[in-house]
Design an enzyme around this catalytic site. Sequence first.
Site, mmCIF file in Angstrom:
data_model
loop_
_atom_site.group_PDB
_atom_site.id
_atom_site.type_symbol
_atom_site.label_atom_id
_atom_site.label_comp_id
_atom_site.label_asym_id
_atom_site.label_seq_id
_atom_site.Cartn_x
_atom_site.Cartn_y
_atom_site.Cartn_z
ATOM 1 N N CYS A 197 36.426 33.277 52.076
ATOM 2 C CA CYS A 197 37.673 34.061 52.146
ATOM 3 C C CYS A 197 37.587 35.307 53.013
ATOM 4 O O CYS A 197 38.313 35.427 53.999
ATOM 5 C CB CYS A 197 38.114 34.426 50.734
ATOM 6 S SG CYS A 197 38.251 32.984 49.686
ATOM 7 N N LYS B 265 48.343 39.176 50.260
ATOM 8 C CA LYS B 265 47.069 38.465 50.137
ATOM 9 C C LYS B 265 46.069 38.921 51.208
ATOM 10 O O LYS B 265 44.915 39.255 50.919
ATOM 11 C CB LYS B 265 47.330 36.964 50.249
ATOM 12 C CG LYS B 265 46.131 36.119 50.513
ATOM 13 C CD LYS B 265 45.263 35.995 49.278
ATOM 14 C CE LYS B 265 43.956 35.301 49.617
ATOM 15 N NZ LYS B 265 43.273 34.764 48.488
ATOM 16 N N LEU C 138 31.911 48.235 45.328
ATOM 17 C CA LEU C 138 31.138 49.312 45.972
ATOM 18 C C LEU C 138 29.649 49.013 45.869
ATOM 19 O O LEU C 138 28.840 49.938 45.871
ATOM 20 C CB LEU C 138 31.446 50.658 45.314
ATOM 21 C CG LEU C 138 32.662 51.428 45.826
ATOM 22 C CD1 LEU C 138 32.745 52.795 45.155
ATOM 23 C CD2 LEU C 138 32.650 51.595 47.348
HETATM 24 C C1 UGA Z 1 37.625 36.901 47.260
HETATM 25 C C2 UGA Z 1 38.523 37.899 46.524
HETATM 26 O O1 UGA Z 1 37.725 38.751 45.705
HETATM 27 C C3 UGA Z 1 39.556 37.176 45.670
HETATM 28 O O2 UGA Z 1 40.428 38.115 45.080
HETATM 29 C C4 UGA Z 1 40.360 36.236 46.569
HETATM 30 O O3 UGA Z 1 41.313 35.496 45.840
HETATM 31 C C5 UGA Z 1 39.402 35.256 47.229
HETATM 32 O O4 UGA Z 1 38.442 36.006 48.001
HETATM 33 C C6 UGA Z 1 40.229 34.343 48.092
HETATM 34 O O5 UGA Z 1 40.801 34.795 49.087
HETATM 35 O O6 UGA Z 1 40.450 33.187 47.715
HETATM 36 P P1 UGA Z 1 35.467 35.468 46.579
HETATM 37 O O7 UGA Z 1 35.336 35.159 48.044
HETATM 38 O O8 UGA Z 1 35.368 34.369 45.607
HETATM 39 O O9 UGA Z 1 36.873 36.191 46.283
HETATM 40 O O10 UGA Z 1 34.300 36.458 46.225
HETATM 41 P P2 UGA Z 1 34.102 38.025 45.931
HETATM 42 O O11 UGA Z 1 33.659 38.185 44.549
HETATM 43 O O12 UGA Z 1 35.254 38.807 46.370
HETATM 44 O O13 UGA Z 1 32.851 38.338 46.882
HETATM 45 C C7 UGA Z 1 32.934 38.162 48.294
HETATM 46 C C8 UGA Z 1 31.673 38.649 48.965
HETATM 47 O O14 UGA Z 1 31.569 40.057 48.869
HETATM 48 C C9 UGA Z 1 30.380 38.099 48.350
HETATM 49 O O15 UGA Z 1 29.489 37.746 49.376
HETATM 50 C C10 UGA Z 1 29.838 39.259 47.533
HETATM 51 O O16 UGA Z 1 28.449 39.236 47.380
HETATM 52 C C11 UGA Z 1 30.288 40.434 48.391
HETATM 53 N N1 UGA Z 1 30.385 41.698 47.628
HETATM 54 C C12 UGA Z 1 31.337 41.831 46.669
HETATM 55 C C13 UGA Z 1 29.537 42.741 47.930
HETATM 56 O O17 UGA Z 1 28.660 42.635 48.808
HETATM 57 N N2 UGA Z 1 29.668 43.913 47.232
HETATM 58 C C14 UGA Z 1 30.594 44.083 46.269
HETATM 59 O O18 UGA Z 1 30.661 45.184 45.677
HETATM 60 C C15 UGA Z 1 31.447 43.016 45.977
#
Ligand code: UGA
Length: 456
Positions: free
Chosen positions: A283, A227, A273
């Site tokens: 998270c 995780k 990306l």
């Molecule tokens: C994340 C993980 O993706 C999940 O797999 C995990 O279960 C979860 O944490 C957790 O530990 O419970 P989450 O925090 O809901 O999920 O959101 P994400 O979609 O991963 O995005 C996280 C952050 O990264 C956001 O601020 C988003 O805007 C940013 N991000 C994401 C980017 O800036 N660029 C990207 O290409 C993707």
Amino acid sequence: MKTLEWPKFIIKWGQLMHKITVVGAGYVGLVTGACLAEFGMKVACIDKNTAKINGLKKGKIPIYEPGLEELVEKHYYHKRLNFTTNIKNAVEESEVIFIAVDTPTKEDGGVDLSSVFQVAEDIAKYINGNKIIINKSTVPVGTAQKVKQTISDILLKKNINITFDVVANPEFLREGSAVNDFLKPDRIVLGVESKSAEKVMREVYGVLDGHGIPFIVTNLETAEMIKYAANAFLAIKITFINEVANLCEKVGADVKIVAAGMGMDHRISPEFLQPGPGYGGSCFPKDTKALAKTGRDNNVPLTLVEQTITANEVQKQRMIEKIYSNMGNLKGKTIGVLGITYKPETDDMREAPSLVILEGLVQKGASIKVYDPAGEKEGQWRFNHIKNNVVFCSNEYDAIKEADAILILTDWSQFKHMNLDYIKDQLRGNYFFDFRNMFDRKAMEAKGFQYYGVGR
Ligand code: UGA
């Protein structure tokens, strides 16, 4: 909703129905409880917050998560899902107990596990037969063993001879698509110490086994580490592209095309990306800090993770600098901000880049008008300390009216369909800061905006 696709399996697996308790009706607990009910289990979600439990019984969902309300309503109605504050009954009546309580960050970057151990103690207090206790909360490596020890110690003291299993079963749910992620995961990770625990867990997730979803069955520590390593890797990946984006700006490259070109290599993949104002949420920031601390505690510094944490903070500051250096003195200027949640399809603002960026802009003298499709309620109290300079608006057009600049911080898809000609008309200035790269530079410049993306 894709949740209704497997009725045949539910009937089939319903015959193997396990009685499950999920302790913690927060984000992970509620999604877990509702989805396990969808898998045909009989689930009790328990929380010590009486108001929350009473609200849930009336169909009031405390979080914004697409698809969750329908699922909760359906299974509560069919009595597959129940809500209670009575942990004694819940423990006594179920054979499988999920721990899904909060694990906040401590000041030193470590994880506050007091809620997890409190549940372990409660289980030990009320245990009345063989149970499988599953850690769903994100917890540092070694926690499952400590939960086991906590329960064993209490049982030993009370001279009670009951066997139980502890399982590490991390979640990989993304806010905004958590229901779908639970029902259609990439994999199920099970840290187990006995064949019997593995058997029950395979039955609990039987619908997925039947659908060919891979199961990784391993020891407790490996499951816990998967995780953290997965989240840290994704955070590193985002940070890497953010830094590449910053360099692209200097050398005349377009990061969107760079990322597309990189992502076509299947070893890299195009996911995660997209450059932006820095990652946020409950998270990545928390888990990277916790993993870095585990590294330091074990004398194995995770330098990449440490550097990612720093670089992500720098990225938010760069966004403030980008606005300031282009607009000049911000005193008396109004910025229309679109999106304040850390990502779309959620009302969650924990560690959202907007928290740092809006405060920085206000400090530099700007007035802010905000619109977010779901974030206003949380934004109202989170920006309370700068409330004299932050006004909430009921739609995107109100937020940009007579503003000097537009700033997109969250890529809600509705922003993609805004009437840009009307917006251009309503704006006082013509600055357009698109920190999620939602729009095409040339098209925006053709409309008369001074357009700034990230890395282009
Ligand atoms: C994340 C993980 O993706 C999940 O797999 C995990 O279960 C979860 O944490 C957790 O530990 O419970 P989450 O925090 O809901 O999920 O959101 P994400 O979609 O991963 O995005 C996280 C952050 O990264 C956001 O601020 C988003 O805007 C940013 N991000 C994401 C980017 O800036 N660029 C990207 O290409 C993707």
